[in-house]
Design a protein around this motif. Structure first.
Motif, mmCIF file in Angstrom:
data_model
loop_
_atom_site.group_PDB
_atom_site.id
_atom_site.type_symbol
_atom_site.label_atom_id
_atom_site.label_comp_id
_atom_site.label_asym_id
_atom_site.label_seq_id
_atom_site.Cartn_x
_atom_site.Cartn_y
_atom_site.Cartn_z
ATOM 1 N N ILE A 1 0.838 -1.187 0.000
ATOM 2 C CA ILE A 1 0.000 0.000 0.000
ATOM 3 C C ILE A 1 0.885 1.254 0.000
ATOM 4 N N PRO A 2 0.582 2.224 -0.842
ATOM 5 C CA PRO A 2 1.359 3.467 -0.816
ATOM 6 C C PRO A 2 1.189 4.178 0.527
ATOM 7 N N ASN A 3 2.231 4.846 0.970
ATOM 8 C CA ASN A 3 2.205 5.512 2.270
ATOM 9 C C ASN A 3 1.052 6.503 2.385
ATOM 10 N N ALA A 4 0.752 7.247 1.333
ATOM 11 C CA ALA A 4 -0.335 8.233 1.390
ATOM 12 C C ALA A 4 -1.672 7.547 1.659
ATOM 13 N N GLU A 5 -1.904 6.402 1.019
ATOM 14 C CA GLU A 5 -3.155 5.665 1.240
ATOM 15 C C GLU A 5 -3.183 5.057 2.636
ATOM 16 N N ARG B 1 -5.962 5.799 5.582
ATOM 17 C CA ARG B 1 -6.727 4.724 6.241
ATOM 18 C C ARG B 1 -6.603 4.767 7.760
ATOM 19 N N VAL B 2 -5.435 5.162 8.265
ATOM 20 C CA VAL B 2 -5.235 5.136 9.723
ATOM 21 C C VAL B 2 -5.438 6.502 10.364
ATOM 22 N N GLY B 3 -5.753 7.517 9.555
ATOM 23 C CA GLY B 3 -6.078 8.821 10.110
ATOM 24 C C GLY B 3 -4.884 9.699 10.433
ATOM 25 N N LEU B 4 -3.819 9.579 9.658
ATOM 26 C CA LEU B 4 -2.632 10.421 9.850
ATOM 27 C C LEU B 4 -2.313 11.142 8.549
ATOM 28 N N SER B 5 -1.440 12.136 8.634
ATOM 29 C CA SER B 5 -0.884 12.689 7.410
ATOM 30 C C SER B 5 0.292 11.803 7.004
ATOM 31 N N ALA B 6 0.773 11.996 5.783
ATOM 32 C CA ALA B 6 1.772 11.087 5.214
ATOM 33 C C ALA B 6 3.067 11.021 6.015
ATOM 34 N N SER B 7 3.610 12.160 6.414
ATOM 35 C CA SER B 7 4.910 12.165 7.097
ATOM 36 C C SER B 7 4.879 11.443 8.447
#
Length: 160
Positions: free
Chosen positions: A22-26, A30-36
């Motif tokens: 799964i790409p980090n952005a997705e 899904r888990v409710g965080l921003s990418a970084s």
């Protein structure tokens, strides 16, 4: 030292267990965080040893070894040399998928992939029976896999 896993860590692990690509952005979405912060958590989970690697699952039948056999093995002796020798022998046999040292009547459970009964007979004669120290074995062909997951991820702790 690693800190206890919170609900977001557990959500990351559950998601990666079902889709390791799964790409980090997705994943972050899904888990409710921003990418970084999500990427940082994944790296921390890797560094702390919760995530030990990534891999693909394969269709065993397409690979030519569609039958899975569970073999219960009893050894002649239980000294360190025999246990180490047996473990090393199992590690060298490609058909062996998993090996568990167990309690109970048998010493080991060995999961093997073979190509039918002829492939199993060949595995027994040319590989398993050549391993020194085996006193007895008993085998069961699996009929169908009802559940297969790579790990148990416990539910989040209260307040976690």
């Amino acid at each position: 030292m690693s800190r206890p896993l919170d609900r977001i860590d557990l959500a990351i692990l559950r998601t990666l267990q079902t889709d390791g690509r799964i790409p980090n952005a997705e994943l972050a979405e899904r888990v409710g965080l921003s990418a970084s912060p999500c990427w940082q958590r994944v790296r921390r989970l890797e560094q702390e040893g919760y995530i030990t690697g990534y891999g693909a699952r394969f269709d065993q039948a397409r690979l030519g070894a569609s039958e899975i056999v569970i073999i219960e093995v009893t050894l002649d002796r239980h000294d360190d040399d025999i246990l180490e020798s047996f473990g090393n022998a199992m590690a060298r046999i490609p058909e062996v998928l998993e090996v568990y040292l167990t309690t109970g009547e048998y010493d080991y459970l060995v999961k093997v992939a073979v190509n039918g009964t002829a492939g199993y007979e060949e595995f027994l004669r040319k590989k398993l029976y050549k391993v020194p120290g085996i006193r007895h074995s008993r085998s069961s062909f699996t009929l169908r896999c009802l559940k297969q997951v790579p790990a148990y991820i416990p539910p989040a702790a209260p307040g976690g």
